[in-house]
Write a protein that holds these residues in place. Structure first.
Motif, mmCIF file in Angstrom:
data_model
loop_
_atom_site.group_PDB
_atom_site.id
_atom_site.type_symbol
_atom_site.label_atom_id
_atom_site.label_comp_id
_atom_site.label_asym_id
_atom_site.label_seq_id
_atom_site.Cartn_x
_atom_site.Cartn_y
_atom_site.Cartn_z
ATOM 1 N N LYS A 14 12.476 -47.685 -4.058
ATOM 2 C CA LYS A 14 13.334 -48.641 -4.763
ATOM 3 C C LYS A 14 14.239 -49.414 -3.817
ATOM 4 C CE LYS A 14 13.137 -46.554 -9.221
ATOM 5 N NZ LYS A 14 13.780 -46.428 -10.503
ATOM 6 N N LYS B 277 13.114 -50.823 -1.099
ATOM 7 C CA LYS B 277 12.273 -51.746 -0.341
ATOM 8 C C LYS B 277 12.745 -53.189 -0.530
ATOM 9 C CE LYS B 277 7.608 -52.579 0.994
ATOM 10 N NZ LYS B 277 6.368 -51.921 1.185
ATOM 11 N N GLY B 278 12.940 -53.873 0.591
ATOM 12 C CA GLY B 278 13.364 -55.261 0.571
ATOM 13 C C GLY B 278 14.860 -55.465 0.399
ATOM 14 N N LEU B 279 15.613 -54.390 0.243
ATOM 15 C CA LEU B 279 17.064 -54.499 0.062
ATOM 16 C C LEU B 279 17.776 -54.228 1.380
ATOM 17 C CD1 LEU B 279 17.610 -52.489 -3.253
ATOM 18 C CD2 LEU B 279 17.541 -54.962 -2.986
ATOM 19 N N PRO B 280 18.818 -54.994 1.681
ATOM 20 C CA PRO B 280 19.625 -54.655 2.867
ATOM 21 C C PRO B 280 20.408 -53.367 2.610
ATOM 22 C CG PRO B 280 20.554 -56.554 1.729
ATOM 23 C CD PRO B 280 19.266 -56.216 1.034
ATOM 24 N N LYS C 33 23.139 -53.296 -0.137
ATOM 25 C CA LYS C 33 22.656 -53.253 -1.523
ATOM 26 C C LYS C 33 22.045 -51.895 -1.855
ATOM 27 C CE LYS C 33 22.250 -58.123 -2.356
ATOM 28 N NZ LYS C 33 21.446 -59.223 -2.865
ATOM 29 N N GLN C 34 21.453 -51.239 -0.866
ATOM 30 C CA GLN C 34 20.953 -49.880 -1.085
ATOM 31 C C GLN C 34 22.120 -48.953 -1.427
ATOM 32 O OE1 GLN C 34 18.729 -48.617 2.379
ATOM 33 N NE2 GLN C 34 17.372 -50.394 2.309
ATOM 34 N N ALA D 184 14.420 -47.370 3.160
ATOM 35 C CA ALA D 184 13.329 -47.803 2.278
ATOM 36 C C ALA D 184 12.018 -47.231 2.780
ATOM 37 C CB ALA D 184 13.258 -49.326 2.260
#
Length: 147
Positions: A113, A115-118, A121-122, A146
């Motif tokens: 979940k 994946k693709g988040l800085p 934001k994680q 991620a």
């Protein structure tokens, strides 16, 4: 020369000068290496490469959700289960680092979940999941990744 000065000079000459810093540093490094070799001889020997077929079978598979270890206390288990339900992590570690009072936790989470988040934001995602619990904490150490 006064007898007290002669005595002071002879006493001063009895002391040996310390070796230069570079010599001390080399002695310290040699001692440290010999200690490492005595404790962990395999640490200094070359091993198989990471992507070699010998290690391919021994690497950890993250295909299924992690199970809570037996040593978690009640509060750690609650946090573990809540994160597991919301984020479906492939790796999850929860540890009370406050000395047992439950005011600070260290969390290590690997999830698809993220994946693709800085990173920020994680961490916000984890904070949203644990919003009620975090209100009573002094602090939290988050390590997210991620998959």
């Amino acid at each position: 020369m006064a007898p007290s000065r002669a005595l002071a000079r002879s006493a001063a000459s009895a002391f040996v000068r310390p070796p230069p810093r570079a010599t001390l540093r080399l002695l310290f490094m040699a001692r440290r290496i010999s200690c490492l070799a005595a404790v962990r001889p395999t640490a200094l020997q070359p091993g198989p490469l990471r992507n070699s077929p010998a290690t391919a079978t021994s690497t950890r598979s993250y295909s299924q959700a992690p199970e809570p270890p037996d040593y978690l206390n009640e509060a750690e288990l609650h946090i573990f289960n809540k994160i597991k339900a919301e984020l479906a992590p492939v790796k999850l570690e929860v540890q009370d680092i406050s000395g047992g009072c439950g005011s600070m936790y260290a969390l290590e989470i690997e999830s698809a979940k993220f994946k693709g988040l800085p990173i920020i934001k994680q961490h916000k995602l984890v904070n949203a999941v644990l919003a009620e619990e975090i209100k009573s904490w002094h602090g939290v150490q988050l390590r997210t990744k991620a998959v």
